[in-house]
Enzyme design. Sequence first.
Site, PDB file in Angstrom:
ATOM      1  CB  VAL A 183      -0.933  -0.078   1.201  1.00  0.00           C
ATOM      2  CG1 VAL A 183      -1.795   1.311   0.976  1.00  0.00           C
ATOM      3  CG2 VAL A 183      -1.671  -1.275   1.060  1.00  0.00           C
ATOM      4  CG  ASP A 184       3.717   2.526   3.170  1.00  0.00           C
ATOM      5  OD1 ASP A 184       2.946   3.126   3.179  1.00  0.00           O
ATOM      6  OD2 ASP A 184       4.362   1.870   4.096  1.00  0.00           O
TER       7      ASP A 184
END
Length: 383
Positions: A170-171
């Site tokens: 997600v980062d």
Amino acid sequence: MNDGPGGVLEGIRVLDLTRVLAGPYATMMLADFGADVIKIESPAGDETRSWRPPVGADGNATYFAAVNRNKRSLVCDLSGEGRETVRRLAATADVVIENFRPGVLERFGLGYQALAAANPRIVHCSITGFGSGAGAALPGYDLVVQALGGLMSITGEPDRPPLKVGVALVDVLTGLNAFSGILLALRRREQVPGPQRIEVDLLSSLLAGLVNAGSAALTTGRSPTRVGNAHPSIAPYETFEAADRVLAVAVGNDQQFAALAREVGLPELADDPRFAGNALRVEHRAALHALLQDRIGRAPGAEWQERLTRAGVPAGVVNSVAEAFALAERLGLGMVVGEEGGPRQAADPIRLSGAPAAYRTPPPALGSTTAACWLDERDGDDG
């Protein structure tokens, strides 16, 4: 590392007030293509400097090294006089990117409105976990977002607990969105004078990244569930246990299925009414998997990979990370940069003709530059 060409973003100055992963990944992408990135760090440094093991031959954390090449590091204590240093640097920058909790920089007098008033050409990018509204106080940690954002609910085996993805995906998605947003804003700045503001958050990046799984939930009202390495809408599109290792097989159409059936010695499967089309194969996935597993389990994975690939069936053994880099090397993709004994990293995956990514400097030591030298280079200020 090498000098390389200046890059398509040469002349773009970036003040990087981010830490950990999403922001540093975005700014490294900008730096790879020539932007001058100054990384602002607290006296303790980016947290990932201490996220070890593992460490490289230079003794530095490989986590930090993965997303901080081509930058310079400046230590600024924002609780004190460092605020004025950042304010002056922001006035000379094209881009400011930050991932503080919403409201923190505003209290320091370093929010978007204050910086835009001092620098009307600024491109300002904020990265948050859950936006700047009702979710502003929620902690933006990738694991938590994978949980709250539904990704863990569809990752793992159906009879086992949910799993996170093996990296902070997600980062990475959010970093790519920030990178793209900054490029769009720089282009928009050419069209319409004035400051540009970008907001990206981890939860929105994840929900957009759920693609077909998100569309299924929104359209049908039913959330997808965990199916392990299988695909909820395609079969056979999953893994099998070969004689020595795990093999992934991705059949996307009836022609590929017929070729797979022939290669495993079961050509009659192509005419079996249970498997006559993808929807029926999905319906009868368990029976089909058992038939294929029996045959695939009789030979090594590499042999199946060669045979199926030759027959036009997408297939590959499950490599380790080291084996994956070795494969890219054999394919001539040039995905490793850095010298033996120093930090070795994945290369930038974007291949731009005429102005490719360049790897000029390794990840910086904490406080490797000064505000004075950066201002000198920009506008002749003696700092």
